[in-house]
Scaffold this active site. Structure first.
Site, PDB file in Angstrom:
ATOM      1  N   ASN A   7       0.846  -1.187   0.000  1.00 27.23           N
ATOM      2  CA  ASN A   7       0.000   0.000   0.000  1.00 27.23           C
ATOM      3  C   ASN A   7       0.886   1.244   0.000  1.00 27.23           C
ATOM      4  O   ASN A   7       1.429   1.619   1.027  1.00 27.23           O
ATOM      5  CB  ASN A   7      -0.899  -0.052   1.247  1.00 27.23           C
ATOM      6  N   ARG A  99      -2.323  -1.748  -3.806  1.00 30.56           N
ATOM      7  CA  ARG A  99      -3.262  -0.632  -3.857  1.00 30.56           C
ATOM      8  C   ARG A  99      -2.832   0.235  -5.034  1.00 30.56           C
ATOM      9  O   ARG A  99      -1.695   0.697  -5.082  1.00 30.56           O
ATOM     10  CB  ARG A  99      -3.190   0.191  -2.573  1.00 30.56           C
ATOM     11  N   HIS A 188      -9.310   6.887  -2.147  1.00 28.07           N
ATOM     12  CA  HIS A 188      -9.376   6.273  -0.813  1.00 28.07           C
ATOM     13  C   HIS A 188     -10.565   5.312  -0.732  1.00 28.07           C
ATOM     14  O   HIS A 188     -11.090   5.044   0.355  1.00 28.07           O
ATOM     15  CB  HIS A 188      -9.556   7.329   0.308  1.00 28.07           C
ATOM     16  N   ARG A 249      -1.248  19.082   0.124  1.00 31.21           N
ATOM     17  CA  ARG A 249      -2.091  19.394  -1.047  1.00 31.21           C
ATOM     18  C   ARG A 249      -3.124  20.453  -0.690  1.00 31.21           C
ATOM     19  O   ARG A 249      -3.653  20.453   0.419  1.00 31.21           O
ATOM     20  CB  ARG A 249      -2.806  18.132  -1.529  1.00 31.21           C
ATOM     21  N   GLU A 392      -6.942  -0.894   5.021  1.00 25.29           N
ATOM     22  CA  GLU A 392      -6.881  -0.996   3.559  1.00 25.29           C
ATOM     23  C   GLU A 392      -6.188  -2.299   3.159  1.00 25.29           C
ATOM     24  O   GLU A 392      -6.583  -2.966   2.203  1.00 25.29           O
ATOM     25  CB  GLU A 392      -6.081   0.186   2.982  1.00 25.29           C
TER      26      GLU A 392
HETATM   27  C1  LIG Z   1      -5.342   9.041  -2.875  1.00 25.46           C
HETATM   28  C2  LIG Z   1      -4.512   9.563  -1.757  1.00 25.46           C
HETATM   29  O1  LIG Z   1      -4.479  10.745  -1.527  1.00 25.46           O
HETATM   30  O2  LIG Z   1      -3.837   8.653  -1.029  1.00 25.46           O
HETATM   31  P1  LIG Z   1      -2.914   8.938   0.252  1.00 25.46           P
HETATM   32  O3  LIG Z   1      -3.759   9.639   1.256  1.00 25.46           O
HETATM   33  O4  LIG Z   1      -2.524   7.565   0.727  1.00 25.46           O
HETATM   34  O5  LIG Z   1      -1.792   9.785  -0.216  1.00 25.46           O
HETATM   35 MG   LIG Z   2      -3.189   6.270   3.218  1.00 26.95          MG
END
Ligand SMILES: CC(=O)OP(=O)(O)O
Ligand SMILES: [Mg+2]
Ligand SMILES: Nc1ncnc2c1ncn2[C@@H]1O[C@H](COP(=O)(O)OP(=O)(O)O)[C@@H](O)[C@H]1O
Length: 407
Positions: A7, A99, A188, A249, A392
């Protein structure tokens, strides 16, 4: 049957080996025989590898963080050698479940990895630039170390593939959707689906009778509105950049900002990509870190930008919960999961406080007591509040098992 799961998230890579005995899956996740995690957040060219076995052997190492492929190979070697060795030969591994964050419109079920599937993951990397390339490198490294194992891809987008078009299509020209595949995919999904099933179990209710909001708050953050066991809306969109404010982000922004930066500041697409994915969110506002723990420490030291980052994170979390609530038209339970959702009581209480007017009430003692798979709402709350440890990896192992067992 021995099933290995990989993952790769944006700040970590978690791997687990499960041994499934007999022809029935247990209701609860079994203890992994071996588990490894790589923390990418410590930079300076190194990542931290930690390996543990069910027999309590522990191994830690600083590894070169220059490539996912070489880091994954190092992780996999610890299955076969040293104090964490749990298998004698590579051929003992029956299947490896990966994943994969973006499966586009084509892939919404667990899928055997073929050259065609790898090509699709590569192609979709432009929609999930910090995830799909790592997922693909993980697959290729695993193929090298375990050439005889069946490789399976399980997609983060799969659970959201039935979101109604009114929620999925973006209000640009229709041709975006029709010709370019520009739509809300959502991510997610493995975690949101697992948490919805676990929530129904914990509440002792039929999943098909519940309206849930699952809050996956990790490094990446997203919410899903779940009705009758199906995702009917979610905050991440065409890419994992949409929706909530995250560790590094931005989440949703006025698209006019991007046009302004392109026109007036001479930014190009790569620069925008880098800023929005790596230098925004908690990190961008605080100037300190995308890690909620570091934000809390800085707030404790009186740092006002860290405080603003946290306040913005909560403001956006509340307003997106409100939006999911409106889509559901009511709510039985809200679920918190992911690194922040599972561990940070202040985020949970600050998010819930906004919905006190609906009769949602937390039991603050339970909220503070590191709850795991527990209801932390007060007895007289109109809405249940669950903290669920996302699994997950176990969900992926189950998908692999079903795929292999059926064939
Ligand atoms: C899709 C995603 O943002 O995954 P992660 O939170 O694991 O970075
Ligand atoms: Mg994660
Ligand atoms: N005890 C804690 N308190 C607050 N935040 C935490 C705690 N433990 C982990 N986190 C947060 O969880 C985030 C990682 O979440 P996780 O779901 O493991 O990430 P990934 O998206 O890589 O899968 C970290 O960046 C950190 O902000």
């Amino acid at each position: 049957m021995k099933i290995l799961v990989l993952n790769s998230g944006s700040s970590s890579q978690k791997s687990r080996l499960y041994e499934i005995v007999g022809d029935q899956l247990s209701e609860h996740p079994p203890k992994p025989v071996w588990q490894a995690s790589v923390d990418w957040t410590h930079h300076q060219g190194f990542a931290e590898l930690e390996v543990k076995t069910a027999e309590n052997a522990v191994f830690k190492e600083k590894i070169q963080a220059d490539s996912y492929a070489s880091a994954t190979e190092r992780v996999l070697q610890t299955l076969l050698e040293g104090e964490t060795q749990v298998i004698k030969a590579a051929k003992e591994i029956d299947a490896v479940g990966h994943r994969v964050v973006h499966g586009g419109q084509e892939y919404n079920q667990a899928t055997l990895v073929t050259e065609e599937v790898k090509a699709a993951i590569r192609r979709l990397a432009s929609f999930a630039p910090i995830h799909n390339p790592a997922n693909l490198e993980g697959i290729e490294a695993t193929e090298k170390v375990f050439p005889e194992a069946t490789q399976v891809a399980v997609f983060d987008t799969g659970f959201h593939s039935h979101i109604p078009l009114s929620a999925a299509v973006y209000p640009g020209p229709y041709v975006w959707y029709e010709k370019e595949g520009i739509r809300r995919y959502g991510f997610h999904g493995i975690s949101h689906q697992y948490c919805s099933q676990r929530a129904a179990q914990l509440l002792g209710k039929d999943l098909n009778s519940l309206r849930l909001i699952t809050c996956h708050l990790g490094n990446g953050c997203s919410l899903t509105a779940i009705k009758d066991g199906k995702s009917i809306d979610t905050t991440m969109g065409f890419t994992p950049l949409d929706g909530l404010m995250m560790g590094t982000r931005s989440g949703s922004l006025d698209p006019g900002i991007l046009i302004y930066l392109l026109r007036k500041q001479g930014f190009d697409a790569d620069k925008l990509d880098d800023i929005l994915n790596h230098d925004s969110g908690l990190k961008g506002i605080s100037g300190i870190s995308g890690d909620m723990r570091a934000i809390q420490t800085a707030i404790g030291e009186g740092n006002t930008r860290a405080q603003l980052a946290f306040d913005m994170y909560i403001h956006r979390l509340r307003s997106h919960i409100g939006s999911m609530l409106a889509v559901l038209g009511g709510l039985d339970a809200i679920v918190f999961t992911g690194g922040i959702g599972e561990n940070h009581s202040l985020t949970r209480s600050a998010a819930c406080e906004a919905f006190a007017f609906l009769g949602l009430k937390l039991d603050e003692t339970k909220n503070q007591a590191s709850p795991k798979d527990q209801d932390i709402a007060a007895a007289d709350s109109s809405i249940r509040v669950l903290v669920i440890q996302t699994q997950e990896d176990w969900a992926i192992a189950q998908e692999c098992w079903h795929l292999l067992y059926k064939s």
